[in-house]
Design a protein around this motif. Structure first.
Motif, PDB file in Angstrom:
ATOM      1  N   PRO A   1      -0.891   3.345  -4.474  1.00  0.00           N
ATOM      2  CA  PRO A   1      -1.213   4.736  -4.179  1.00  0.00           C
ATOM      3  C   PRO A   1      -2.389   4.846  -3.221  1.00  0.00           C
ATOM      4  N   GLY A   2      -2.286   5.766  -2.285  1.00  0.00           N
ATOM      5  CA  GLY A   2      -3.347   5.971  -1.325  1.00  0.00           C
ATOM      6  C   GLY A   2      -3.225   5.077  -0.110  1.00  0.00           C
ATOM      7  N   TYR A   3      -2.318   4.121  -0.149  1.00  0.00           N
ATOM      8  CA  TYR A   3      -2.167   3.198   0.972  1.00  0.00           C
ATOM      9  C   TYR A   3      -1.176   3.785   1.956  1.00  0.00           C
ATOM     10  N   THR A   4      -1.528   3.827   3.201  1.00  0.00           N
ATOM     11  CA  THR A   4      -0.598   4.226   4.246  1.00  0.00           C
ATOM     12  C   THR A   4      -0.645   3.168   5.329  1.00  0.00           C
ATOM     13  N   SER A   5       0.464   2.951   5.933  1.00  0.00           N
ATOM     14  CA  SER A   5       0.476   1.961   7.001  1.00  0.00           C
ATOM     15  C   SER A   5      -0.241   2.523   8.218  1.00  0.00           C
ATOM     16  N   ARG A   6      -0.594   1.622   9.108  1.00  0.00           N
ATOM     17  CA  ARG A   6      -1.366   2.033  10.284  1.00  0.00           C
ATOM     18  C   ARG A   6      -0.555   2.992  11.157  1.00  0.00           C
ATOM     19  N   THR A   7       0.735   2.755  11.283  1.00  0.00           N
ATOM     20  CA  THR A   7       1.566   3.617  12.131  1.00  0.00           C
ATOM     21  C   THR A   7       1.699   5.012  11.528  1.00  0.00           C
ATOM     22  N   GLU A   8       1.783   5.080  10.203  1.00  0.00           N
ATOM     23  CA  GLU A   8       1.854   6.401   9.561  1.00  0.00           C
ATOM     24  C   GLU A   8       0.545   7.169   9.736  1.00  0.00           C
ATOM     25  N   ALA A   9      -0.579   6.463   9.655  1.00  0.00           N
ATOM     26  CA  ALA A   9      -1.876   7.110   9.782  1.00  0.00           C
ATOM     27  C   ALA A   9      -2.091   7.647  11.193  1.00  0.00           C
ATOM     28  N   LEU A  10      -1.573   6.936  12.208  1.00  0.00           N
ATOM     29  CA  LEU A  10      -1.783   7.336  13.599  1.00  0.00           C
ATOM     30  C   LEU A  10      -0.758   8.349  14.084  1.00  0.00           C
ATOM     31  N   LYS A  11       0.297   8.564  13.315  1.00  0.00           N
ATOM     32  CA  LYS A  11       1.335   9.498  13.728  1.00  0.00           C
ATOM     33  C   LYS A  11       0.775  10.911  13.808  1.00  0.00           C
ATOM     34  N   GLY A  12       1.039  11.583  14.886  1.00  0.00           N
ATOM     35  CA  GLY A  12       0.609  12.975  15.029  1.00  0.00           C
ATOM     36  C   GLY A  12      -0.858  13.142  15.388  1.00  0.00           C
ATOM     37  N   GLN A  13      -1.604  12.050  15.481  1.00  0.00           N
ATOM     38  CA  GLN A  13      -3.018  12.161  15.835  1.00  0.00           C
ATOM     39  C   GLN A  13      -3.201  11.788  17.291  1.00  0.00           C
ATOM     40  N   ARG A  14      -4.063  12.541  17.940  1.00  0.00           N
ATOM     41  CA  ARG A  14      -4.393  12.231  19.322  1.00  0.00           C
ATOM     42  C   ARG A  14      -5.776  11.608  19.331  1.00  0.00           C
ATOM     43  N   LYS A  15      -5.906  10.501  19.958  1.00  0.00           N
ATOM     44  CA  LYS A  15      -7.198   9.833  19.993  1.00  0.00           C
ATOM     45  C   LYS A  15      -8.100  10.569  20.982  1.00  0.00           C
ATOM     46  N   GLU A  16      -9.270  11.026  20.489  1.00  0.00           N
ATOM     47  CA  GLU A  16     -10.193  11.771  21.341  1.00  0.00           C
ATOM     48  C   GLU A  16     -11.160  10.817  22.017  1.00  0.00           C
ATOM     49  N   LYS A  17     -11.448  11.133  23.270  1.00  0.00           N
ATOM     50  CA  LYS A  17     -12.394  10.326  24.021  1.00  0.00           C
ATOM     51  C   LYS A  17     -13.806  10.826  23.727  1.00  0.00           C
ATOM     52  N   PRO A  18     -14.801   9.951  23.775  1.00  0.00           N
ATOM     53  CA  PRO A  18     -16.178  10.416  23.589  1.00  0.00           C
ATOM     54  C   PRO A  18     -16.578  11.308  24.763  1.00  0.00           C
ATOM     55  N   PRO A  19     -17.498  12.266  24.530  1.00  0.00           N
ATOM     56  CA  PRO A  19     -17.888  13.174  25.615  1.00  0.00           C
ATOM     57  C   PRO A  19     -18.598  12.429  26.737  1.00  0.00           C
ATOM     58  N   THR A  20     -18.377  12.907  27.955  1.00  0.00           N
ATOM     59  CA  THR A  20     -19.018  12.298  29.118  1.00  0.00           C
ATOM     60  C   THR A  20     -20.443  12.826  29.243  1.00  0.00           C
ATOM     61  N   LYS A  21     -21.195  12.233  30.170  1.00  0.00           N
ATOM     62  CA  LYS A  21     -22.572  12.688  30.389  1.00  0.00           C
ATOM     63  C   LYS A  21     -22.603  14.134  30.850  1.00  0.00           C
ATOM     64  N   GLY A  22     -21.659  14.494  31.695  1.00  0.00           N
ATOM     65  CA  GLY A  22     -21.592  15.874  32.189  1.00  0.00           C
ATOM     66  C   GLY A  22     -21.314  16.865  31.072  1.00  0.00           C
ATOM     67  N   GLN A  23     -20.426  16.495  30.145  1.00  0.00           N
ATOM     68  CA  GLN A  23     -20.122  17.373  29.013  1.00  0.00           C
ATOM     69  C   GLN A  23     -21.333  17.539  28.106  1.00  0.00           C
ATOM     70  N   LYS A  24     -22.062  16.443  27.877  1.00  0.00           N
ATOM     71  CA  LYS A  24     -23.269  16.528  27.048  1.00  0.00           C
ATOM     72  C   LYS A  24     -24.312  17.419  27.710  1.00  0.00           C
TER      73      LYS A  24
END
Length: 144
Positions: free
Chosen positions: A23-46
């Motif tokens: 219980p509570g275990y999810t595979s890596r592919t299930e965890a990443l499904k539907g998620q978009r990886k966000e990039k860290p903010p750039t210097k200009g954005q900060k």
């Protein structure tokens, strides 16, 4: 290969098949499904965020006089007397709350006990009764 500890089991009521699960275990592919990886903010954005924050606080009133270094007038009675006469004269020899001219005293708008100081901007002229009623309250506590 990593061994999984058997935590529980699930029995399919139609076929009778038994499947074990963690219980509570999810595979890596299930965890990443539907998620978009966000990039860290750039210097200009900060920098943009900092500018927006500065603009937001630019119109605000300055902080209270808590952290200003103020002269110590406790030991110099002549200086205190001169300052008191100046404050009373600027107030028109009247209490700034009730308007009476009797028993005038010097009052700290931000009390000494809460960080106020002995500078002209923090002093006002009040009669003895109004000063006693105010006590060591802050200005925002009086309005409430």
């Amino acid at each position: 290969m990593k061994k999984m500890r058997i935590i529980g089991r699930d029995i399919d009521p139609e076929t009778g098949d038994v499947s074990y699960f963690n219980p509570g275990y999810t595979s890596r592919t299930e965890a990443l499904k539907g998620q978009r990886k966000e990039k860290p903010p750039t210097k200009g954005q900060k920098a943009h965020r900092r500018r927006k924050k500065k603009e937001h606080y630019a119109g605000c009133r300055p902080r209270p006089l808590f952290h200003d270094q103020t002269p110590k007038l406790h030991d110099d009675p002549a200086e205190r007397f001169r300052l008191k006469q100046e404050v009373i004269r600027d107030a028109g020899h009247r209490c700034q709350v009730c308007g009476t001219g009797d028993n005038l005293t010097l009052d700290h708008i931000i009390p000494l006990s809460k960080g106020g100081g002995w500078h002209r901007a923090n002093l006002q002229c009040l009669c003895n009764d109004c000063n006693q009623a105010k006590g060591d309250k802050m200005p925002y506590e009086l309005a409430a």
